[in-house]
Motif scaffolding. Structure first.
Motif, PDB file in Angstrom:
ATOM      1  N   UNK A 184      73.538 -22.284  -8.396  1.00  0.00           N
ATOM      2  CA  UNK A 184      72.136 -21.985  -8.061  1.00  0.00           C
ATOM      3  C   UNK A 184      71.674 -22.759  -6.836  1.00  0.00           C
ATOM      4  N   UNK A 185      72.029 -24.028  -6.753  1.00  0.00           N
ATOM      5  CA  UNK A 185      71.537 -24.867  -5.660  1.00  0.00           C
ATOM      6  C   UNK A 185      72.439 -24.867  -4.430  1.00  0.00           C
ATOM      7  N   UNK A 186      73.718 -24.549  -4.601  1.00  0.00           N
ATOM      8  CA  UNK A 186      74.651 -24.644  -3.472  1.00  0.00           C
ATOM      9  C   UNK A 186      75.446 -23.397  -3.173  1.00  0.00           C
ATOM     10  N   UNK A 187      75.119 -22.276  -3.831  1.00  0.00           N
ATOM     11  CA  UNK A 187      75.868 -21.021  -3.619  1.00  0.00           C
ATOM     12  C   UNK A 187      77.363 -21.235  -3.796  1.00  0.00           C
ATOM     13  N   UNK A 188      77.712 -22.131  -4.713  1.00  0.00           N
ATOM     14  CA  UNK A 188      79.103 -22.488  -4.969  1.00  0.00           C
ATOM     15  C   UNK A 188      79.498 -21.954  -6.338  1.00  0.00           C
ATOM     16  N   UNK A 213      79.015 -26.945  -0.915  1.00  0.00           N
ATOM     17  CA  UNK A 213      77.784 -26.146  -0.937  1.00  0.00           C
ATOM     18  C   UNK A 213      77.769 -25.260   0.303  1.00  0.00           C
ATOM     19  N   UNK A 214      77.120 -24.106   0.190  1.00  0.00           N
ATOM     20  CA  UNK A 214      77.168 -23.113   1.258  1.00  0.00           C
ATOM     21  C   UNK A 214      75.786 -22.539   1.531  1.00  0.00           C
ATOM     22  N   UNK A 215      75.633 -21.948   2.707  1.00  0.00           N
ATOM     23  CA  UNK A 215      74.346 -21.389   3.108  1.00  0.00           C
ATOM     24  C   UNK A 215      73.986 -20.143   2.307  1.00  0.00           C
TER      25      UNK A 215
END
Length: 302
Positions: A184-188, A213-215
């Motif tokens: 949810x927070x890091x698109x991971x 973590x990713x954009x």
């Protein structure tokens, strides 16, 4: 969760200095992990909840049974995850997560196939006929995929898709159906570890483990596929994929057998992925085509 070696992270940072577009009129394709702006031009819709996403899917008649029967998939790109997927009824949560991730998986794989097609084209003609630009592009690709032999056939072994069902199953398992903190927070979604100086990251409580973590979900998915395609621990996966491709039977259910090194759970991890693929019919989406128009772009407010 897989560990991405520091030496490869250093190569990644160097690769950001490169540009793969070498022809003014005919640029050679970027590998997906190098694409900064991956989404098609479309009006951005901002949502606040998972319930709103499900309503939007219904409004546009985006249903999994329709995708499976028509073999077509709308370009419905969701940049990030809602914070409240767990608030949905189980059936809506599971189908909603698959629907929000499916077009991204297809887009990343489609870009990998575009790059692979170009490599195959170069492999089919004498090296003496390659242009300087083509040779430079290929050299950079060899570096990106850590192909030390410089053999184009070794490169083709690694530049290939990860079957849709396998990606979905790993995303489901590693992220808890898109509900984990890192997802949810890091698109991971896929549990990639990353040292602090290797890029964006989140930490577990106490800071003992750093997770990449990713954009956006595209970048996270592209990085995960690149990890599988470049880390030596997955050489058996590359060989098995080549065999399945030669048999015209490349699918997630069979290929996950090569993932016992991905998790400390070993064979139990593989068994769980296969159960997910079978129960949710995740391999049904391998041969669907991503429709370019219309395109939808969704972003959740956090």
């Amino acid at each position: 969760m897989p560990y991405l070696p520091l030496s490869r992270l250093a190569r990644f940072s160097l690769l950001t200095l490169f540009t793969f577009s070498v022809h003014a009129t005919e640029p050679l394709p970027l590998p997906p992990e190098q694409i900064a702006q991956p989404y098609p031009k479309a009006q951005l819709t901002k949502l606040d909840s998972a319930k709103q996403l499900i309503s939007d899917f219904e409004h546009h008649h985006y249903q999994l049974d329709k995708v499976a029967s028509s073999h077509t998939l709308p370009s419905y790109f969701v940049e990030n995850l809602p914070t409240d997927l767990n608030a949905l009824p189980v059936e809506q949560k599971t189908s909603g997560f698959i629907r929000l991730l499916l077009p991204t998986i297809k887009a990343v794989n489609q870009q990998i196939l575009t790059v692979r097609s170009e490599v195959e084209r170069l492999a089919g003609k004498p090296k003496s006929d390659w242009t300087v630009q083509e040779q430079t592009w290929l050299d950079k690709l060899m570096l990106s995929y850590d192909v030390k032999s410089k053999d184009i056939n070794d490169l083709l072994l690694q530049v290939d898709i990860i079957p849709t069902g396998m990606v979905l199953a790993q995303g489901i398992d590693e992220s808890g159906w898109g509900t984990s903190h890192f997802a949810v927070q890091g698109n991971s979604l896929y549990g990639e570890h990353l040292p602090a100086h290797g890029g964006k990251f989140l930490t577990t409580p106490g800071g003992h483990v750093k997770v990449a973590a990713f954009d956006n979900l595209y970048a996270g998915t592209a990085s995960y596929m690149h990890n599988l395609n470049t880390t030596r621990a997955y050489q058996e996966l590359w060989k098995m994929r080549k065999q399945l491709r030669a048999q015209d039977d490349l699918n997630g259910y069979q290929l996950v057998a090569a993932l016992s090194h991905y998790s400390t759970r070993g064979e139990a991890y593989v068994d769980n992925l296969r159960a997910l693929i079978r129960h949710h019919k995740l391999d049904n989406f391998d041969n669907v085509t991503l429709e370019p128009n219309p395109s939808y772009l969704i972003r959740f407010n956090h």
